[in-house]
Design a protein around this motif. Sequence first.
Motif, PDB file in Angstrom:
ATOM      1  N   THR A  46      28.492  20.966 -13.165  1.00 44.39           N
ATOM      2  CA  THR A  46      28.256  22.393 -13.361  1.00 44.39           C
ATOM      3  C   THR A  46      27.837  22.649 -14.800  1.00 44.39           C
ATOM      4  O   THR A  46      26.858  23.358 -15.073  1.00 44.39           O
ATOM      5  CB  THR A  46      29.538  23.192 -13.057  1.00 44.39           C
ATOM      6  N   THR A  48      26.539  20.584 -16.927  1.00 48.18           N
ATOM      7  CA  THR A  48      25.221  20.021 -17.211  1.00 48.18           C
ATOM      8  C   THR A  48      24.117  20.930 -16.684  1.00 48.18           C
ATOM      9  O   THR A  48      23.116  21.183 -17.373  1.00 48.18           O
ATOM     10  CB  THR A  48      25.085  18.641 -16.544  1.00 48.18           C
ATOM     11  N   LEU A  49      24.314  21.451 -15.454  1.00 48.84           N
ATOM     12  CA  LEU A  49      23.285  22.301 -14.855  1.00 48.84           C
ATOM     13  C   LEU A  49      23.096  23.573 -15.681  1.00 48.84           C
ATOM     14  O   LEU A  49      21.964  23.995 -15.938  1.00 48.84           O
ATOM     15  CB  LEU A  49      23.654  22.645 -13.404  1.00 48.84           C
ATOM     16  N   ILE A  50      24.208  24.171 -16.110  1.00 46.86           N
ATOM     17  CA  ILE A  50      24.115  25.370 -16.938  1.00 46.86           C
ATOM     18  C   ILE A  50      23.374  25.056 -18.231  1.00 46.86           C
ATOM     19  O   ILE A  50      22.462  25.763 -18.655  1.00 46.86           O
ATOM     20  CB  ILE A  50      25.522  25.940 -17.245  1.00 46.86           C
ATOM     21  N   LEU A  52      21.257  22.611 -18.805  1.00 49.80           N
ATOM     22  CA  LEU A  52      19.837  22.337 -18.575  1.00 49.80           C
ATOM     23  C   LEU A  52      19.071  23.618 -18.293  1.00 49.80           C
ATOM     24  O   LEU A  52      17.885  23.722 -18.578  1.00 49.80           O
ATOM     25  CB  LEU A  52      19.678  21.343 -17.418  1.00 49.80           C
ATOM     26  N   GLY A  53      19.749  24.599 -17.688  1.00 47.08           N
ATOM     27  CA  GLY A  53      19.108  25.878 -17.433  1.00 47.08           C
ATOM     28  C   GLY A  53      18.792  26.619 -18.714  1.00 47.08           C
ATOM     29  O   GLY A  53      17.860  27.418 -18.779  1.00 47.08           O
ATOM     30  N   LEU A  54      19.593  26.352 -19.762  1.00 44.13           N
ATOM     31  CA  LEU A  54      19.449  27.098 -21.015  1.00 44.13           C
ATOM     32  C   LEU A  54      18.426  26.476 -21.959  1.00 44.13           C
ATOM     33  O   LEU A  54      17.720  27.185 -22.664  1.00 44.13           O
ATOM     34  CB  LEU A  54      20.800  27.218 -21.718  1.00 44.13           C
ATOM     35  N   SER A  59      10.663  18.888 -17.681  1.00 43.93           N
ATOM     36  CA  SER A  59      11.443  18.562 -16.488  1.00 43.93           C
ATOM     37  C   SER A  59      11.770  17.073 -16.439  1.00 43.93           C
ATOM     38  O   SER A  59      12.805  16.669 -15.909  1.00 43.93           O
ATOM     39  CB  SER A  59      10.702  18.999 -15.221  1.00 43.93           C
ATOM     40  N   LYS A  62      14.821  16.621 -18.540  1.00 50.61           N
ATOM     41  CA  LYS A  62      15.980  17.166 -17.836  1.00 50.61           C
ATOM     42  C   LYS A  62      16.471  16.198 -16.781  1.00 50.61           C
ATOM     43  O   LYS A  62      17.680  15.956 -16.638  1.00 50.61           O
ATOM     44  CB  LYS A  62      15.611  18.495 -17.169  1.00 50.61           C
TER      45      LYS A  62
END
Lengths: 176, 510
Positions: A46, A48-50, A52-54, A59, A62
């Motif tokens: 979770t 990491t995903l947050i 990477l979203g920021l 890509s 990422k």
Amino acid sequence: MAGKDPPWLPGRPDDAEEHPVDPQWITLRRLGNLIRTTILGLMGLTGTLIFLGLVGWSSAAKLTFLAGVAGFFCALYILGMITPVLAYRRYRWRLDGETLLVRRGIWWRIETLVPKSRIQHTDVTQGPLERLFHTSSLVVHTAGTRFAIVEVDGLPTGLAPKMRDHLLDLRPDESL
Amino acid sequence: MNPSEQSIANGEWRRLHPLNLLLDLFGALRSLVIPILVGAISLPGRALMVILPVLGALSVTAIVIRYWKRQYKLSEKDLVVREGLLARKVRNVPYWKIQNIDTVRNPLHRLFGVVGVRLESASGSEPEAVLEALSVEAVEELEAAIRERGGEAPAEARVGAGTAGEGNGAAEEAPARLLYRIRGRELVRLGLAWNRGLVIVGALVAYLFSYGRVEERLPMIERWLRATLDRVTPFAGDVPAWLPVVAGVVLALALLVGLSILYVFFRYHGFTLEGTDDRLRTVQGLFTRATATIPRRRVQRVMVTQNLILRWLGGVSVRVETAGHSEHAGGWQSERYLAPYLPQERLDAFMTEVLPDWAWSGLEWRPVSTRAKRRLLRIRLSAVLVVIGVAGWLTTPWALALLPLLVGWVVAYVKGYVTYAGFALGPDTVAYRSGWLKREQSLVAFSRVQVVALEESPFDRRWKMANVNVDTAGASMAAHWMRLRHLERSDAEEVWRTLDSRVRDTDFKW
């Protein structure tokens, strides 16, 4: 009870031999590691995903980062499966007339010696997972400070109370 | 069996000394000062006129009720304390379980001729009973009750024959022998060595900051400093700029040392240690007189410490740990010194007299592993190189200039540590010493060892070394840790085997 005891289980708890614990302990440990790693992994994923979203990475970058994180948790899973076996091999307990000895640790090894006369009180505990595998833990409390609590887990359910009775000099009927 | 069942009838309930009311009032005032001040600033005057008296009346009522309902009784086998109006509590403390009797007399206590008493059992951090003010006669009665009725544990609670002398039953107490008295000169030396000045200043700063607004006053202090400097400068002529700075630093250091000496002087003035057959008793303090009673059989560990200054002065400090030891503030002793400052050459004779069973003087010290020096140098120097390298790379190459200093420090530390560190196995005791600038020694009788643990890290195995932990009851986390480190593997095994065979032979008794 003695009839169906497996061969590694001592006949008397105080036979001055060094005993391994119940092999079920390995499975228990693995389950525990699995649960811990999964919780940690979900949190890590979770995060990491947050993250990477920021950030404004390409890509490809990422994806590499995500693969790295996933690889890290895979390694944790594998370690969590292997270490219980190694730890089991190094895990021994011994109860002779006067002392309880517990030996554990793969790389950092520790041998703990508790004389019977120093025991203040004992607990026999059994968590839900332990109940599932028919093992329990013997927890010995002394008046010491840094080593005030010494635990032997992975004991077959019938054995822990026997050891406790021996340590506290109880006759079997007193403990029932 | 309820031990107090029958005795409750024959004892008589008493209250503490009325001074308790005053002490409680002071306590309440201290905790109310801030709310009142805050209220005074933020509330309109008329509201304050209502709230303050109500608040005051409430706390006075609470204090009076607390005093009224708080009673104690010396019954046959135990001390009974009861308190509370709505939620009631009765506590029974068996006399034989009481580990330490501490008393304290601050100037207020002395003015009213009363004594504050604290009783400790082995249960650990919380004192068993605190009686803030009792009349002198009441305290004597309490002490006599504990002495006469508490000498023997009831048969069912005793485990075999103990090692320490005990069992004087209801006999008269033997006359106490003076074992140690601190001298004035030693107080000054102690103040120098302990350097408690920083502690006092730290406490003062923390206190000021907890009351807030110190930051706002800092510019004011700066202005004042500047003004003083300006006033001094004309007289000084053209002194170099660094002179005031140096003078300031010297002055501050002198002030710290002076504070430390004052602190030690007030706290340890007239320190004496007396001993009877079965107990030790210390008295100390100038304004606040504190006494502590330690039964010899309750001593768990003896520690001898010597920091660098004490080493120069040729003195050591001797402390003991008892199982009921606890860290407390507020005038109660947190440290149990047997001798705050003892001339080094008197140590052997002192220990033989104070704890004859513990055989201090015959100890043969054995060193740690011969490879310990190489191992420690290697790991510490690599750490220094890495840290300096990274620092030099990240900041400025000038960081490398620190290298010789740090290397010198590490080499000195390792040399000092390895030469001093060691262990000893006596006939009934195990001892460990370690430290570089501050040297510490611990001595434990086999009968007081609780748990023994042999530890090995992968590095220990590579260097064929091991560590032995000797765990005792009431060991303070801040004090010397009995972890016999960097022992030759064979020595560690010897210590382990000795402890294994000897500890099981002895019974531990509270």
